[in-house]
Design a protein around this motif. Structure first.
Motif, PDB file in Angstrom:
ATOM      1  N   ASN A 121       0.821  -1.216   0.000  1.00 33.39           N
ATOM      2  CA  ASN A 121       0.000   0.000   0.000  1.00 33.39           C
ATOM      3  C   ASN A 121       0.853   1.263   0.000  1.00 33.39           C
TER       4      ASN A 121
ATOM      5  N   TRP B  84      -3.938  11.691  -6.866  1.00 32.60           N
ATOM      6  CA  TRP B  84      -4.432  10.348  -7.183  1.00 32.60           C
ATOM      7  C   TRP B  84      -5.866  10.171  -6.703  1.00 32.60           C
TER       8      TRP B  84
ATOM      9  N   LYS C 271      -9.417   7.040  -7.061  1.00 36.52           N
ATOM     10  CA  LYS C 271      -9.964   5.816  -7.646  1.00 36.52           C
ATOM     11  C   LYS C 271     -10.742   6.109  -8.929  1.00 36.52           C
TER      12      LYS C 271
ATOM     13  N   LEU D 173      -2.925   3.563   0.783  1.00 33.31           N
ATOM     14  CA  LEU D 173      -3.792   3.051  -0.278  1.00 33.31           C
ATOM     15  C   LEU D 173      -4.545   1.823   0.203  1.00 33.31           C
ATOM     16  N   HIS D 174      -5.709   1.594  -0.340  1.00 35.37           N
ATOM     17  CA  HIS D 174      -6.503   0.412   0.012  1.00 35.37           C
ATOM     18  C   HIS D 174      -5.976  -0.802  -0.734  1.00 35.37           C
TER      19      HIS D 174
ATOM     20  N   TYR E 181      -6.345   2.475  -8.881  1.00 34.80           N
ATOM     21  CA  TYR E 181      -6.134   3.909  -8.704  1.00 34.80           C
ATOM     22  C   TYR E 181      -5.606   4.519  -9.998  1.00 34.80           C
TER      23      TYR E 181
ATOM     24  N   THR F  76      -3.360  -1.845  -6.454  1.00 35.60           N
ATOM     25  CA  THR F  76      -2.628  -2.349  -5.303  1.00 35.60           C
ATOM     26  C   THR F  76      -2.905  -3.842  -5.143  1.00 35.60           C
TER      27      THR F  76
END
Length: 521
Positions: A145, A168, A170, A197-198, A203, A225
């Motif tokens: 992440n 950034w 989604k 980040l998830h 992304y 990711t």
């Protein structure tokens, strides 16, 4: 009646053939079209294309090609790949990092197999705003992440850069109203780390730079990711086993996408040891690590696993087991050794580690290279002058240690003669294959020719120290062990190599540094 039957059969055959052709020759794309374009900034154009009647054939590539001069641009001109689509739909794409106040000719294209199909051509001019020129160079994952984005500010277009970084989201085409970094770089290369980040998410990221005239962006890069996993690792076989200790370790081959918090060995007298049992903590690096276990019980079976812990949890390597020795031999320093019988001979299973003769007389530890070269008295050292090499490699001694009228081996043991080594080699099938039967199966550089250690002798590649300059060399490649045989100013040494399974003798200078493996009287 017969004519009607023939006609029906023929008609049926034609229908079957037509159906077969339809299945094996799917309809091709009948229409692709650019339906809209607009200049978003001095370096970018937003283009929307429409795909109609998309065929079932796989798409090798689709995107937009563009040129300043060619009014019917092709893929041989500049192009931006848009990705792949499985059905008819509109595609919106941002052409980035273009020239300011410049007219471009743009076409949409799709490549199926070896054929490329083009849409109509549109003209679009970028804006004439003196905003900075910035490029999004590339991205690299630092962990699951955490992402590093590399970028470059080419020009401030005559107006000082007030802010720069990456943004950034989604959603496609992130702007500075989304999440962003601020690196305060006015020109040249810079990088930004994106954290938080998830896991398992898509992304979009692009660089930005702002001056008094506005903000401009580099190209958009899409990334996803990963979902982290537990670390993957292996456990090294146990070696240098004594009555109360052993050497093992592990290799972390994959961190699972997260930072290692700690790693080491866990062990127990029961199977499947975990961190609820005994364990060591040997740092937080990737790769291979070595652990020296001590304070074990005599003649006891232990189960051992390497482990590595991240924020997700703890991963374990394969389980190995070993049994501590039931008897032991000690030297002048109270180092303990186990033994192995090969034929009629009994050998120590470890290289000698003592810093004293067995009457207690100390042997000089020579660390300085010049002093090693010029020594006229007995001397020893650890490989690379690093005592952590003691457990596995033992000490390196000059031959003067053997020349002295004292016994450096434990009582009841002695340094072997060349003839005693020859007897061992003969029992093991001769010098062409004996080395493989004596060498440990780990810690040697590959290919570790012929190594089986079927004798249990467990010869490790202890290297050497040169008489000529005092430099250390050959660890993990060569095992070198002294004999008592002297030839004027030289002495015989037994040599094993990582390249082949042989064991043979050679002559060495008395101030060379080699190991000693003792044999029972």
């Amino acid at each position: 009646m017969q004519k009607q039957t023939i006609a029906l059969v023929a008609l049926f055959s034609i229908l079957v053939l037509f159906s077969f052709c339809q299945k094996n020759n799917p309809a091709r794309i009948t229409k692709i079209k650019i339906i809209e374009s607009s200049a978003l900034s001095s370096t970018s154009i937003l283009v929307t294309a429409e795909i109609i009647d998309l065929s079932a054939e796989p798409k090798i590539e689709l995107g937009f090609c563009f040129s300043e001069t060619n009014q019917e641009p092709t893929v041989n001109d500049a192009k931006s790949v848009a990705g792949s689509y499985a059905k008819s739909e509109n595609i919106q794409f941002l052409l980035s990092e273009l020239k300011r106040n410049t007219t471009y000719y743009v076409r949409f294209y799709i490549t199926e197999n070896s054929e490329t199909i083009y849409s109509n051509t549109i003209q679009q001019k970028t804006l004439n705003l003196p905003t900075p020129v910035v490029l999004t160079k590339n991205i690299e994952f630092l962990k699951a992440n955490l992402l590093k984005t590399n970028a470059e500010i080419i020009s401030n277009e005559g107006s000082e850069v007030l802010a720069s970084g990456v943004c950034w989201s989604k959603n496609s085409l992130p702007t500075i109203t989304d999440l962003k970094t601020n690196e305060n770089i006015a020109s040249g290369f810079f990088n930004s780390n994106i954290s938080g980040l998830h896991y398992g998410s898509k992304y979009y990221v692009r660089a930005y730079a702002t001056n008094a005239y506005g903000t401009d962006y580099g190209k958009q890069i899409e990334f996803s990711t990963i979902t982290p996993t537990l670390p993957v690792l292996t456990t090294n076989p146990a070696s240098v086993i004594t009555i109360t200790g052993a050497v093992s370790g592990g290799t972390i081959t994959n961190s699972g996408g997260l930072d290692i918090i700690k790693r080491g060995l866990c062990w127990s007298t029961s199977e499947k040891p975990t961190l609820n049992n005994n364990f060591t903590n040997n740092g937080n690096d990737l790769g291979e690590f070595t652990v020296y276990l001590s304070d074990l019980e005599i003649y006891t079976t232990y189960y051992l696993r390497a482990y590595a812990t991240t924020e997700l949890g703890t991963g374990y390597g394969n389980e190995i087991s070993f049994k501590t020795a039931s008897t032991y031999i000690s030297d002048g320093d109270d180092n303990y050794y186990s033994t192995v019988q090969i034929g009629r001979q009994t050998w120590l299973k470890q290289n000698l580690k003592t810093t004293k003769y067995n009457d207690g007389t100390p042997i000089r530890n020579i660390t300085n290279n010049i002093e090693w070269v010029q020594a006229t008295q007995p001397g020893y050292c650890w490989y690379n002058n690093d005592e952590t090499n003691k457990a596995k490699f033992g000490a390196l001694y000059n031959w003067r240690v053997i020349e002295e009228n004292k016994n450096v081996c434990p009582k009841g043991w002695h340094v072997p003669s060349y003839s005693e080594w020859l007897l061992l080699i003969a029992v093991l099938g001769g010098d062409n294959e004996a080395g493989g039967k004596l060498k440990a199966t780990t810690d040697w550089e590959l290919p570790n020719g012929g190594a089986t250690n079927e004798t249990g002798f467990t010869a490790f590649p202890n290297g050497l120290r040169y008489k000529s300059n005092g430099v250390f060399a050959g660890a993990n490649k060569y095992a070198n062990l002294w004999t008592t045989d002297q030839n004027t100013d030289m002495a015989t040494v037994i040599y094993l190599s990582y390249l082949q399974p042989s064991a043979y003798a050679t002559l060495a200078l008395m101030n060379d540094g080699f190991g000693i493996r003792c044999i029972k009287d």
